[in-house]
Design a protein around this motif. Structure first.
Motif, PDB file in Angstrom:
ATOM      1  N   GLN A  39       0.808  -1.221   0.000  1.00 57.19           N
ATOM      2  CA  GLN A  39       0.000   0.000   0.000  1.00 57.19           C
ATOM      3  C   GLN A  39       0.846   1.278   0.000  1.00 57.19           C
ATOM      4  OE1 GLN A  39      -3.479   0.257  -0.157  1.00 57.19           O
ATOM      5  NE2 GLN A  39      -3.293  -1.916  -0.703  1.00 57.19           N
ATOM      6  N   GLY A  40       2.171   1.137  -0.063  1.00 58.16           N
ATOM      7  CA  GLY A  40       3.041   2.297  -0.154  1.00 58.16           C
ATOM      8  C   GLY A  40       3.283   3.032   1.145  1.00 58.16           C
ATOM      9  N   ILE A  41       3.004   2.388   2.271  1.00 55.70           N
ATOM     10  CA  ILE A  41       3.223   3.025   3.578  1.00 55.70           C
ATOM     11  C   ILE A  41       4.635   2.741   4.081  1.00 55.70           C
ATOM     12  CG2 ILE A  41       2.352   3.244   5.930  1.00 55.70           C
ATOM     13  CD1 ILE A  41       0.435   4.136   3.641  1.00 55.70           C
ATOM     14  N   LEU A  42       5.100   1.515   3.918  1.00 53.11           N
ATOM     15  CA  LEU A  42       6.481   1.142   4.217  1.00 53.11           C
ATOM     16  C   LEU A  42       7.199   0.862   2.905  1.00 53.11           C
ATOM     17  CD1 LEU A  42       5.963  -1.347   7.219  1.00 53.11           C
ATOM     18  CD2 LEU A  42       6.183   1.152   7.279  1.00 53.11           C
ATOM     19  N   PHE A  45      12.239   0.774   4.632  1.00 45.12           N
ATOM     20  CA  PHE A  45      12.327   1.215   6.023  1.00 45.12           C
ATOM     21  C   PHE A  45      10.938   1.278   6.652  1.00 45.12           C
ATOM     22  CE2 PHE A  45      16.011   2.868   3.786  1.00 45.12           C
ATOM     23  CZ  PHE A  45      17.053   2.506   4.629  1.00 45.12           C
ATOM     24  N   GLY A  46      10.920   1.525   7.959  1.00 42.25           N
ATOM     25  CA  GLY A  46       9.679   1.532   8.722  1.00 42.25           C
ATOM     26  C   GLY A  46       9.425   0.173   9.332  1.00 42.25           C
ATOM     27  N   HIS A  47       8.464   0.091  10.258  1.00 41.65           N
ATOM     28  CA  HIS A  47       8.195  -1.161  10.945  1.00 41.65           C
ATOM     29  C   HIS A  47       6.833  -1.150  11.605  1.00 41.65           C
ATOM     30  CE1 HIS A  47      10.475   1.466  13.749  1.00 41.65           C
ATOM     31  NE2 HIS A  47      11.467   1.333  12.889  1.00 41.65           N
ATOM     32  N   VAL A  48       6.334  -2.351  11.884  1.00 46.84           N
ATOM     33  CA  VAL A  48       5.033  -2.550  12.522  1.00 46.84           C
ATOM     34  C   VAL A  48       5.204  -3.609  13.591  1.00 46.84           C
ATOM     35  CG1 VAL A  48       4.403  -4.150  10.657  1.00 46.84           C
ATOM     36  CG2 VAL A  48       2.630  -3.236  12.156  1.00 46.84           C
ATOM     37  N   ALA A  66      14.237  -5.212   5.920  1.00 43.68           N
ATOM     38  CA  ALA A  66      13.273  -4.488   5.099  1.00 43.68           C
ATOM     39  C   ALA A  66      11.896  -5.121   5.246  1.00 43.68           C
ATOM     40  CB  ALA A  66      13.711  -4.509   3.639  1.00 43.68           C
ATOM     41  N   PRO A  67      10.848  -4.326   5.462  1.00 41.16           N
ATOM     42  CA  PRO A  67       9.522  -4.879   5.763  1.00 41.16           C
ATOM     43  C   PRO A  67       9.000  -5.887   4.734  1.00 41.16           C
ATOM     44  CG  PRO A  67       9.555  -2.545   6.238  1.00 41.16           C
ATOM     45  CD  PRO A  67      10.859  -2.857   5.579  1.00 41.16           C
ATOM     46  N   GLY A  68       9.297  -5.658   3.461  1.00 39.47           N
ATOM     47  CA  GLY A  68       8.797  -6.553   2.434  1.00 39.47           C
ATOM     48  C   GLY A  68       9.415  -7.933   2.471  1.00 39.47           C
TER      49      GLY A  68
END
Length: 249
Positions: A39-42, A45-48, A66-68
């Motif tokens: 969805q283009g949010i991460l 970088f970034g994390h949940v 990497a989140p993906g």
């Protein structure tokens, strides 16, 4: 196998279950990473994260990856001090999650992202406000965290210590989203599906708000309208969650 379980946010969301019937949070967390990338949010970088069902004084977060690329076996268990027994390298900003979980017992999941449409609202005088009915959770306010107040004038803006995590949690307060000046945002929710929904529609609302403001004066949701939309939309999150999972292979 998949079963439908009522979540703490009041919605009925399909959840992966292991053979013994317990919720497989690691698998669901991996899927949340993939959905947020799709969805283009991460991106890289970034994390949940998600608070542990087994021990609410711990939370689950992927290792530094990497989140993906996150798979269930990449998920670590961390304490509210940001510590883990897993020898693999954790995320630098795990303290975002740890200190929010410590400060907010109601929070079950956290997303930290750098989604691009949101960032301008953290560096300008224009507040991020709910302008469409899918983003009523942004009311009554979206606070902004100023890293300089805690980390000084020469920091890298990363929330990489318990002290800066506490300051971010204080800035968040009882809101659903906190902007991080020059950095990104952090979103909280009562479940993984809810926090993913909120992270996605925070970005959507930011894009729509910028476009609307180009046309002139805008009419935003009142606090009462925002509360009503949250009450209506929350039970429907499972529909979007299933669709997003199916897209994110």
């Amino acid at each position: 196998m998949t079963a439908v379980a009522g979540t703490r946010d009041g919605s009925d969301v399909p959840q992966e279950q292991s053979a013994d019937g317990s919720t497989d949070q690691r698998r669901e967390l991996a899927k949340a990473n993939h959905v947020l990338v799709d969805q283009g949010i991460l991106d890289g970088f970034g994390h949940v994260s998600v608070r542990s069902d087994e021990d609410p004084t711990t939370f689950l977060l992927a290792r530094n990856l990497a989140p993906g690329l996150v798979q269930p076996q990449d998920v670590q268990v961390l304490t509210l001090d940001g510590d883990t027994d897993d020898p693999r390298k954790p995320y630098l900003e795990r303290h975002i999650h740890a200190q929010i979980y410590r400060a907010r017992p109601d929070v079950r999941a956290v997303v930290h992202s750098h989604s691009p449409a949101v960032i301008p609202f953290g560096v300008s005088s224009v507040p991020l406000r709910p302008i469409l009915h899918m983003a009523g959770f942004l009311a009554p306010r979206v606070p902004v965290f100023e890293a300089r107040d805690t980390m000084g004038a020469g920091s890298d803006l990363l929330v990489s210590s318990a002290e800066s995590g506490v300051a971010l949690a204080e800035a968040l307060g009882d809101a659903a989203v906190v902007l991080m000046r020059g950095h990104g945002s952090t979103t909280v929710g009562g479940s993984l599906p809810e926090v993913v929904y909120r992270a996605i529609y925070t970005e959507v609302n930011a894009r729509v708000q910028v476009e609307a403001e180009r046309l002139g004066a805008c009419t935003y949701l009142t606090d009462e309208e925002a509360a009503a939309t949250v009450a209506t939309n929350t039970p429907q999150i499972g529909r979007a969650w299933q669709y997003w999972q199916d897209r994110a292979v």
